[in-house]
Design a protein around this motif. Structure first.
Motif, PDB file in Angstrom:
ATOM      1  N   LYS A 115      45.777  47.034  38.685  1.00 23.62           N
ATOM      2  CA  LYS A 115      46.620  45.878  38.334  1.00 23.62           C
ATOM      3  C   LYS A 115      47.200  46.122  36.947  1.00 23.62           C
ATOM      4  N   PHE A 116      48.455  45.704  36.774  1.00 25.39           N
ATOM      5  CA  PHE A 116      49.139  45.965  35.509  1.00 25.39           C
ATOM      6  C   PHE A 116      49.617  44.698  34.810  1.00 25.39           C
ATOM      7  N   GLU A 117      49.552  43.561  35.524  1.00 26.52           N
ATOM      8  CA  GLU A 117      50.076  42.333  34.903  1.00 26.52           C
ATOM      9  C   GLU A 117      49.235  41.990  33.659  1.00 26.52           C
ATOM     10  N   TRP A 118      49.903  41.506  32.605  1.00 27.49           N
ATOM     11  CA  TRP A 118      49.210  41.263  31.319  1.00 27.49           C
ATOM     12  C   TRP A 118      48.028  40.320  31.534  1.00 27.49           C
ATOM     13  N   ASP A 119      48.189  39.338  32.451  1.00 28.44           N
ATOM     14  CA  ASP A 119      47.109  38.339  32.605  1.00 28.44           C
ATOM     15  C   ASP A 119      46.043  38.811  33.591  1.00 28.44           C
ATOM     16  N   ALA A 120      46.241  40.015  34.168  1.00 31.72           N
ATOM     17  CA  ALA A 120      45.207  40.588  35.047  1.00 31.72           C
ATOM     18  C   ALA A 120      44.333  41.585  34.290  1.00 31.72           C
ATOM     19  N   ILE A 121      44.808  41.942  33.066  1.00 35.04           N
ATOM     20  CA  ILE A 121      44.004  42.950  32.323  1.00 35.04           C
ATOM     21  C   ILE A 121      42.625  42.369  31.987  1.00 35.04           C
ATOM     22  N   VAL A 147      41.314  48.312  36.660  1.00 33.26           N
ATOM     23  CA  VAL A 147      40.914  49.048  37.875  1.00 33.26           C
ATOM     24  C   VAL A 147      39.632  48.434  38.444  1.00 33.26           C
ATOM     25  N   GLY A 148      39.563  47.113  38.333  1.00 33.96           N
ATOM     26  CA  GLY A 148      38.347  46.366  38.646  1.00 33.96           C
ATOM     27  C   GLY A 148      37.757  45.864  37.349  1.00 33.96           C
ATOM     28  N   ASN A 149      37.890  46.682  36.313  1.00 31.84           N
ATOM     29  CA  ASN A 149      37.520  46.299  34.936  1.00 31.84           C
ATOM     30  C   ASN A 149      38.687  46.671  34.021  1.00 31.84           C
ATOM     31  N   PRO A 150      38.717  46.112  32.813  1.00 30.07           N
ATOM     32  CA  PRO A 150      39.907  46.261  31.970  1.00 30.07           C
ATOM     33  C   PRO A 150      39.866  47.486  31.065  1.00 30.07           C
TER      34      PRO A 150
END
Ligand SMILES: N[C@H](CCC[C@H](N)C(=O)O)C(=O)O
Length: 269
Positions: A115-121, A147-150
């Motif tokens: 995931k790459f969205e800023w709020d998914a980091i 990748v599951g973790n930031p």
């Protein structure tokens, strides 16, 4: 109560594995993982891994850093658990379901989609995670991937020259990262070949970080400085990471069982 454990590692990133899939363990008390992980007064490890039954997958894998924090993913431990389990499995983790495929001397793991969205980091405020307008000392313009973790990833000319032990803690705990962050410093070692050092959230410098290798390979492919599959050379050895835009990440590498033993549960809870 005497409790059996299995001591394992993936490229020197080491784990205590408690297998509670058949025989339940008491609830994991706070201050348990960090005490068991202590390399002088406990068994010692970078992460404690607890295997439990799952309603949605073949079993559940819980991950505790040596500072006691429970987190969502651990790539090297996923390969160790694959070796221990000995057959393909779908495993529930806090970062989503992963798929284990044991191979001779290790395993291949489908780590799911990045995931790459800023709020998914997550990040504390919006920014482009492909070229972040931030920096710490000689490290700047990082990328961020979940990748599951930031993970935050810095590309530099010579990753071996960066004093990550000095700068890692400040980045790990910067308010930009509300859940803290794993800090990756990488450089190009050759065609589709990266050198990587990782300051791990909740564990510090480790000899290898599987999710860090995944996040850094994905970032390099996204940045256009490498093509899949990517060899990532960490202090403990090499991992192979394959990923194409829009797909899931496949990590392949070794895993080792070091020894088995028992400990007294009440001494650590
Ligand atoms: N320190 C990580 C968990 C362990 C990851 C690492 N050991 C791996 O192999 O992926 C975190 O807090 O997200």
């Amino acid at each position: 109560m005497r409790v059996p454990f299995i001591k394992m590692h993936g490229l020197g990133n080491d784990f205590i594995v408690l297998d509670a899939r058949e025989t339940a363990l008491p609830a994991i008390p706070s201050n348990f993982a960090n005490r068991l992980a202590d390399r002088r007064e406990g068994i010692g490890c970078d992460q404690l891994i607890v295997l439990e039954p799952s309603d949605t997958c073949d079993f559940r894998m819980r991950i505790f850093n040596s500072d006691g924090s429970e987190v969502e993913a651990c790539g090297n431990a996923s390969r160790a658990v694959a070796l221990l389990h000995g057959q393909p499995a779908k495993v529930e983790t806090g970062g989503g379901a992963i798929t284990l495929e044991p191979a001779t001397g290790g395993a291949s793991v489908d780590m799911g989609s990045p995931k790459f969205e800023w709020d998914a980091i997550p990040l504390a405020y919006a920014m482009d995670t492909a070229n972040m307008p931030v920096g710490w000392d000689m490290l700047d313009a990082p990328m961020a991937v979940n990748v599951g973790n930031p993970h935050v990833i810095f590309f530099t000319d010579d990753a071996d020259a960066v004093d990550l032990a000095a700068i890692g803690p400040a980045i790990e705990t910067d308010p930009l990262f509300p859940e803290r962050i794993n800090v990756n410093v990488a450089s190009i070692a050759g065609d589709n070949h990266l050198t990587l050092h990782v300051w791990e959230r909740g564990a510090g410098l480790t000899r290898a970080c599987g999710t860090g290798a995944c996040a850094t390979a994905v970032a390099a492919i996204r940045k256009g400085i490498a093509k899949s599959p990517v060899t990532v050379t960490l202090p403990g050895g090499d991992l192979n990471i394959a990923w194409e835009q829009g797909g899931t990440i496949r990590m392949t590498g070794p895993a080792t069982e070091a020894f088995r033993g028992t400990f007294e549960w009440d001494d650590y809870s």
